[in-house]
Design an enzyme around this catalytic site. Structure first.
Site, PDB file in Angstrom:
ATOM      1  N   ARG A  97       0.760  -1.095   0.022  1.00 53.94           N
ATOM      2  CA  ARG A  97      -0.060   0.054   0.109  1.00 53.94           C
ATOM      3  C   ARG A  97       0.762   1.444   0.099  1.00 53.94           C
ATOM      4  NH1 ARG A  97      -5.047  -2.335   2.356  1.00 53.94           N
ATOM      5  NH2 ARG A  97      -6.729  -0.774   2.651  1.00 53.94           N
ATOM      6  N   ARG A 170     -17.531  -4.400   9.876  1.00 58.68           N
ATOM      7  CA  ARG A 170     -16.329  -3.861  10.371  1.00 58.68           C
ATOM      8  C   ARG A 170     -16.405  -2.563  11.247  1.00 58.68           C
ATOM      9  NH1 ARG A 170     -12.353  -4.553   5.375  1.00 58.68           N
ATOM     10  NH2 ARG A 170     -11.660  -2.464   6.160  1.00 58.68           N
TER      11      ARG A 170
HETATM   12  P1  ADP Z   1     -10.078  -1.798   2.758  1.00 58.66           P
HETATM   13  O1  ADP Z   1     -10.074  -2.901   1.576  1.00 58.66           O
HETATM   14  O2  ADP Z   1     -11.578  -1.682   3.016  1.00 58.66           O
HETATM   15  O3  ADP Z   1      -9.329  -0.776   2.798  1.00 58.66           O
HETATM   16  P2  ADP Z   1      -8.307  -3.650   4.340  1.00 58.66           P
HETATM   17  O4  ADP Z   1      -9.069  -4.851   4.986  1.00 58.66           O
HETATM   18  O5  ADP Z   1      -7.364  -3.879   3.322  1.00 58.66           O
HETATM   19  O6  ADP Z   1      -9.641  -2.704   3.986  1.00 58.66           O
HETATM   20  O7  ADP Z   1      -7.532  -2.821   5.565  1.00 58.66           O
HETATM   21  C1  ADP Z   1      -8.248  -2.252   6.539  1.00 58.66           C
HETATM   22  C2  ADP Z   1      -7.250  -1.579   7.382  1.00 58.66           C
HETATM   23  O8  ADP Z   1      -5.883  -2.062   7.729  1.00 58.66           O
HETATM   24  C3  ADP Z   1      -6.750  -0.203   6.422  1.00 58.66           C
HETATM   25  O9  ADP Z   1      -7.419   0.904   6.541  1.00 58.66           O
HETATM   26  C4  ADP Z   1      -5.241   0.024   7.183  1.00 58.66           C
HETATM   27  O10 ADP Z   1      -5.365   0.743   8.329  1.00 58.66           O
HETATM   28  C5  ADP Z   1      -4.796  -1.269   7.680  1.00 58.66           C
HETATM   29  N1  ADP Z   1      -4.065  -1.916   6.424  1.00 58.66           N
HETATM   30  C6  ADP Z   1      -4.364  -2.992   5.701  1.00 58.66           C
HETATM   31  N2  ADP Z   1      -3.395  -3.453   4.978  1.00 58.66           N
HETATM   32  C7  ADP Z   1      -2.260  -2.456   5.130  1.00 58.66           C
HETATM   33  C8  ADP Z   1      -0.996  -2.082   4.631  1.00 58.66           C
HETATM   34  N3  ADP Z   1      -0.503  -2.809   3.313  1.00 58.66           N
HETATM   35  N4  ADP Z   1      -0.495  -1.283   5.033  1.00 58.66           N
HETATM   36  C9  ADP Z   1      -0.710  -0.305   5.940  1.00 58.66           C
HETATM   37  N5  ADP Z   1      -1.960  -0.430   6.483  1.00 58.66           N
HETATM   38  C10 ADP Z   1      -2.715  -1.543   6.133  1.00 58.66           C
END
Ligand code: ADP
Ligand code: ADP
Ligand code: ZN
Length: 227
Positions: A97, A170
Site C-alpha cells: 500500500r 467492520r
Molecule cells: P479496505 O480494503 O476496505 O481498505 P483492508 O481490510 O484492506 O480494508 O484494510 C483495513 C485497514 O487495515 C486499513 O484501513 C489500514 O489501516 C490497515 N491496512 C491493511 N493493509 C495495510 C497495509 N498494507 N499497509 C498499511 N495498513 C494496512
C-alpha cells in the site's frame, strides 16, 4: 497451468481503493486458481483480536482509517509468505500500500527467486465506494463477503455459502472514515500503479461492472500471466 504454478509460484497483486472489490475478487481467484489470498487487513484484524504487540499498535490507526506502519505490515506479510500453503502462489489483497512496502516485497521476492506475475488495478469511481463500504458485511463462519444491495445473504440474513447466521460489520466501515481511507489510498497507494507500470506488470480491469463480470475479466488476465 498447474505445472507452471508449481515450478514458479504465481504472485498477483490487487490494487484498488477501499471498496473496489479486492477481497471479493481475491476469494474468487483463490477458488478458481488454487492460489492463497493474503489480506493484510485480515491479518491485522487477527493480530488486533489476538492482542499481539503489533495488533495493539495497529488498532487505533485502523479504526481511524489511516495506514499501519510499514514495519509492522512488512513483518506480518513476510512471516505469512513463508508458510507452506503459499508455495503454489499468492494473491496479495491490500498489500503493498506504499512504495516502501512495494520495495520490501521486491527484495523479498528477489531473495526467494520469485517474481510478480501481475499487479491488477481495479478501476472504480470513488463516489461509488461509500455505498459499497457502508453495505459491506462478512460471514463470521467462513469469511465470505456480502453487500446489503449488491450481494445480499439469504433472506433470513444467513450466509449463502456455509449457512452461518452471523454476519459481522467492520468497525472502520462507517461513512465517516471512508473519505479518509480514500485520501490515504490516493496519497500513498495510487502511486504504485505507476510503479508497477514501470516494472511492466500492470494490468487493469473495470471494477465498476457487476461482480461476476469483473471476476470473468480478472480470470482472463490471470490466465494470461500465469505461464
Ligand atoms: P479496505 O480494503 O476496505 O481498505 P483492508 O481490510 O484492506 O480494508 O484494510 C483495513 C485497514 O487495515 C486499513 O484501513 C489500514 O489501516 C490497515 N491496512 C491493511 N493493509 C495495510 C497495509 N498494507 N499497509 C498499511 N495498513 C494496512
Ligand atoms: P475491498 O476488499 O477492495 O475493500 P470488497 O471486496 O470487500 O472490497 O467489496 C466491498 C463491498 O462491495 C462488499 O460489500 C462487496 O460485496 C461489494 N462489491 C464488491 N465488488 C462489487 C461490484 N463489482 N459491484 C458491486 N458491489 C461489489
Ligand atoms: Zn459463511
Amino acid at each position: 497451468m498447474n505445472v507452471d504454478v508449481m515450478t514458479r509460484p504465481a504472485v498477483l497483486i490487487l490494487l484498488g481503493p477501499p471498496g473496489a472489490g479486492k477481497g471479493t475478487q481475491a476469494r474468487m481467484l483463490q477458488e478458481k486458481f488454487g492460489l492463497v489470498q493474503l489480506s493484510t487487513g485480515d491479518l491485522l484484524r487477527a493480530a488486533v483480536a489476538a492482542g499481539t504487540a503489533a495488533g495493539q499498535q495497529a488498532k487505533a490507526v485502523m479504526e481511524a482509517g489511516g495506514l499501519v506502519s510499514d514495519d509492522i505490515v512488512i513483518a506480518i506479510i513476510k512471516d505469512r509468505l513463508a508458510d507452506e500453503d503459499c508455495r503454489n502462489g499468492v494473491i496479495l489483497d491490500g498489500f503493498p500500500r506504499t512504495t516502501v512496502q512495494a520495495q520490501a516485497l521486491d527484495a523479498l521476492l528477489a531473495s526467494t527467486g520469485q517474481r510478480i506475475n501481475a499487479a491488477i488495478s481495479l478501476q472504480v469511481d470513488d463516489t461509488a465506494m461509500v455505498d459499497r463500504i457502508s453495505g459491506r458485511s462478512t460471514c463470521a463462519g467462513c469469511g465470505e463477503g456480502y453487500h446489503d444491495t449488491f450481494k445480499p445473504p439469504h433472506d433470513d440474513g444467513s450466509c449463502r455459502k456455509c449457512g452461518s447466521p452471523e454476519l459481522t460489520r467492520r468497525a472502520d466501515d462507517k461513512a465517516e472514515t471512508v473519505a479518509g481511507r480514500l485520501d490515504a489510498y490516493h496519497a500513498q497507494t495510487a502511486p504504485l500503479i505507476t510503479y508497477y507500470d514501470a516494472a511492466g506488470v500492470l494490468q487493469s480491469v473495470d471494477a465498476m461492472a457487476e461482480i461476476d463480470q469483473v471476476a470473468g475479466d480478472m480470470a482472463t488476465v490471470v490466465k494470461s500471466v500465469m505461464s
